[in-house]
Design a protein around this motif. Structure first.
Motif, PDB file in Angstrom:
ATOM      1  N   ARG A 170       0.320  -1.468   0.250  1.00  0.00           N
ATOM      2  CA  ARG A 170      -0.256  -0.280   0.031  1.00  0.00           C
ATOM      3  C   ARG A 170       1.099   1.506  -0.232  1.00  0.00           C
ATOM      4  NH1 ARG A 170      -1.876  -3.778   4.070  1.00  0.00           N
ATOM      5  NH2 ARG A 170      -4.142  -4.480   2.789  1.00  0.00           N
ATOM      6  N   PRO A 171       1.128   1.734  -1.392  1.00  0.00           N
ATOM      7  CA  PRO A 171       2.506   2.871  -0.917  1.00  0.00           C
ATOM      8  C   PRO A 171       0.916   4.068  -1.097  1.00  0.00           C
ATOM      9  CG  PRO A 171       2.175   1.555  -3.620  1.00  0.00           C
ATOM     10  CD  PRO A 171       0.887   0.943  -2.518  1.00  0.00           C
ATOM     11  N   PRO A 172       1.905   5.481  -0.574  1.00  0.00           N
ATOM     12  CA  PRO A 172       1.492   6.158  -0.368  1.00  0.00           C
ATOM     13  C   PRO A 172       1.701   6.659  -2.120  1.00  0.00           C
ATOM     14  CG  PRO A 172       3.794   6.712  -0.620  1.00  0.00           C
ATOM     15  CD  PRO A 172       3.735   6.055  -0.444  1.00  0.00           C
ATOM     16  N   SER A 173       0.595   7.870  -2.011  1.00  0.00           N
ATOM     17  CA  SER A 173       0.007   9.120  -3.013  1.00  0.00           C
ATOM     18  C   SER A 173       1.484  10.409  -3.069  1.00  0.00           C
ATOM     19  CB  SER A 173      -1.488   9.667  -3.555  1.00  0.00           C
ATOM     20  OG  SER A 173      -2.030   8.357  -3.883  1.00  0.00           O
ATOM     21  N   LEU A 174       2.145  10.354  -3.621  1.00  0.00           N
ATOM     22  CA  LEU A 174       2.527  11.774  -3.766  1.00  0.00           C
ATOM     23  C   LEU A 174       2.308  12.120  -5.583  1.00  0.00           C
ATOM     24  CD1 LEU A 174       6.022   9.875  -3.830  1.00  0.00           C
ATOM     25  CD2 LEU A 174       4.484  10.927  -2.016  1.00  0.00           C
ATOM     26  N   GLU A 175       1.697  13.752  -4.643  1.00  0.00           N
ATOM     27  CA  GLU A 175       1.203  15.122  -5.435  1.00  0.00           C
ATOM     28  C   GLU A 175       2.332  15.862  -5.950  1.00  0.00           C
ATOM     29  OE1 GLU A 175      -2.019  17.139  -3.880  1.00  0.00           O
ATOM     30  OE2 GLU A 175      -3.357  15.572  -3.902  1.00  0.00           O
ATOM     31  N   GLY A 176       2.383  15.640  -7.426  1.00  0.00           N
ATOM     32  CA  GLY A 176       3.916  16.722  -7.300  1.00  0.00           C
ATOM     33  C   GLY A 176       5.063  15.983  -8.124  1.00  0.00           C
ATOM     34  N   VAL A 177       4.820  14.994  -7.796  1.00  0.00           N
ATOM     35  CA  VAL A 177       6.221  13.863  -8.079  1.00  0.00           C
ATOM     36  C   VAL A 177       5.671  12.953  -9.265  1.00  0.00           C
ATOM     37  CG1 VAL A 177       7.919  12.218  -7.435  1.00  0.00           C
ATOM     38  CG2 VAL A 177       6.762  14.002  -5.659  1.00  0.00           C
ATOM     39  N   THR A 178       5.901  13.335 -10.462  1.00  0.00           N
ATOM     40  CA  THR A 178       5.690  12.996 -11.337  1.00  0.00           C
ATOM     41  C   THR A 178       6.617  11.081 -11.706  1.00  0.00           C
ATOM     42  OG1 THR A 178       6.868  13.332 -13.231  1.00  0.00           O
ATOM     43  CG2 THR A 178       4.666  14.158 -13.113  1.00  0.00           C
ATOM     44  N   LEU A 179       5.567  10.199 -12.049  1.00  0.00           N
ATOM     45  CA  LEU A 179       6.602   9.303 -12.389  1.00  0.00           C
ATOM     46  C   LEU A 179       7.657   9.053 -13.439  1.00  0.00           C
ATOM     47  CD1 LEU A 179       4.356   8.292 -12.153  1.00  0.00           C
ATOM     48  CD2 LEU A 179       4.530   6.376 -13.240  1.00  0.00           C
ATOM     49  N   ARG A 180       8.066  10.107 -14.372  1.00  0.00           N
ATOM     50  CA  ARG A 180       8.718  10.495 -15.380  1.00  0.00           C
ATOM     51  C   ARG A 180      10.254  11.763 -13.936  1.00  0.00           C
ATOM     52  NH1 ARG A 180       9.361  10.069 -20.288  1.00  0.00           N
ATOM     53  NH2 ARG A 180       7.175  10.221 -20.883  1.00  0.00           N
ATOM     54  N   SER A 181       9.585  12.479 -13.367  1.00  0.00           N
ATOM     55  CA  SER A 181      10.350  12.916 -12.499  1.00  0.00           C
ATOM     56  C   SER A 181      10.509  12.270 -11.137  1.00  0.00           C
ATOM     57  CB  SER A 181      10.038  14.637 -11.455  1.00  0.00           C
ATOM     58  OG  SER A 181       8.817  13.390 -10.944  1.00  0.00           O
ATOM     59  N   PHE A 182      10.674  10.902 -10.954  1.00  0.00           N
ATOM     60  CA  PHE A 182      10.896  10.220 -10.233  1.00  0.00           C
ATOM     61  C   PHE A 182      12.346   9.292 -10.281  1.00  0.00           C
ATOM     62  CE2 PHE A 182      11.336   5.943  -7.998  1.00  0.00           C
ATOM     63  CZ  PHE A 182      11.249   6.124  -7.932  1.00  0.00           C
TER      64      PHE A 182
END
Length: 235
Positions: A86-98
Motif C-alpha cells: 500500500r504505497p502512498p500517493s505523491l502529489e507533485g512527483v511524476t513517474l518521469r521525475s521520479f
C-alpha cells in the motif's frame, strides 16, 4: 545472499514474528504463502528496516554481513528494495521525475511499456491510480531502482488477469537478470492468489502462519496443498 537466523520481532510489546529461519541464495526466487495477518509483510518490512518493527532476537545477514543494526537508507544502498503493498500517493512527483531523480531515465520508456504504463509517465505517483495500476507502478519502481534483493508484497493483488502476466514477466526478468554492476540478484515475493506462480519460476516456497514459518518446499506442490488443505504442514 539473505540469511535470517532465529529472528523474533515485535511492535511495542506485541510479538509479530517468532524464531524465523530463512535462507535465500543468490539467483533464487522464493515465495511466501500465508493467511492475512500471518506476518509476511512484517517480515519484508523488517528486512528493509522499516518502523515500527523492533528486532527482539536473532539476526539478518546480507552477503554474509549482519544488517539488523543498519538504518533503512543504508540497507537500500546495499541493494535491498521493496515494492510496497500500500504505497502512498505523491502529489507533485511524476513517474518521469521520479525516474530522473534516481538516474533511470534511460530505462524508463522500455520498462514502462512492458507493464503497459507508458501513458502514466506524466502523472503524479499513485494519484488517481486504480489498485492494479498502483501495483504495476510499484513493480516498475523497483525495477528502475535496480536492487540486488527484490522484495515484492502481493504484486499481483488487484491486478487484472491480462496484466498479471506482465507483472510476472517483469518480476522474473528483474530477479533472473544481473544488476547494472553485473551482480546476481534474488527475489522474495508474497502472494495470496498464487497467480504469480504461473508466470515466474519460483525456486522455493515458505508457508507462514501466526508469525512463524511452518514449512518450506516446492512452490507448486505447496500451493496445491493450500488449495485443498489450507495453510497447514503437508503430511
Amino acid at each position: 545472499m539473505l540469511e535470517i537466523r532465529n529472528l523474533t520481532v515485535a511492535i511495542d510489546d506485541v510479538e509479530v514474528l517468532a524464531d524465523i529461519d530463512l535462507t535465500l541464495p543468490e539467483g533464487e526466487l522464493h515465495v511466501l504463502l500465508g493467511p492475512n495477518g500471518s506476518g509476511k509483510s512484517s517480515l519484508l518490512a523488517t528486512i528493509l528496516g522499516l518502523p515500527p518493527y523492533r528486532i527482539v532476537a536473532g539476526e539478518i545477514l546480507f552477503d554474509g554481513a549482519p544488517i539488523q543494526s543498519l538504518p533503512l537508507e543504508a540497507r537500500a544502498r546495499l541493494g535491498i528494495g521493496l515494492a510496497y503493498q500500500r504505497p502512498p500517493s505523491l502529489e507533485g512527483v511524476t513517474l518521469r521525475s521520479f525516474a530522473a531523480a534516481i538516474g533511470a531515465e534511460d530505462r524508463l520508456e522500455t520498462e514502462a511499456a512492458a507493464l503497459d504504463l507508458t501513458a502514466f509517465l506524466g502523472r503524479d505517483m499513485n494519484v488517481g491510480f486504480s489498485g492494479g495500476e498502483i501495483k504495476r507502478w510499484e513493480v516498475l519502481k523497483l525495477v528502475l531502482q535496480d536492487p540486488r534483493l527484490l522484495l515484492f508484497d502481493e504484486p499481483e493483488s488487484g491486478v487484472d488477469l491480462e496484466h498479471v502476466i506482465a507483472v510476472g514477466e517483469a518480476i522474473a526478468h528483474a530477479v533472473r537478470s544481473p544488476d547494472r554492476e553485473g551482480r546476481t540478484c534474488s527475489g522474495l515475493v508474497i502472494t495470496h492468489t498464487g497467480l504469480i506462480l504461473n508466470h515466474v519460476k519460483a525456486d522455493r516456497a515458505h508457508i507462514m502462519k501466526d508469525g512463524r514459518i511452518l514449512h518450506s518446499g516446492d512452490p507448486q506442490a505447496l500451493f496445491a496443498h493450500i488449495q485443498t488443505d489450507g495453510y497447514s504442514v503437508p503430511a
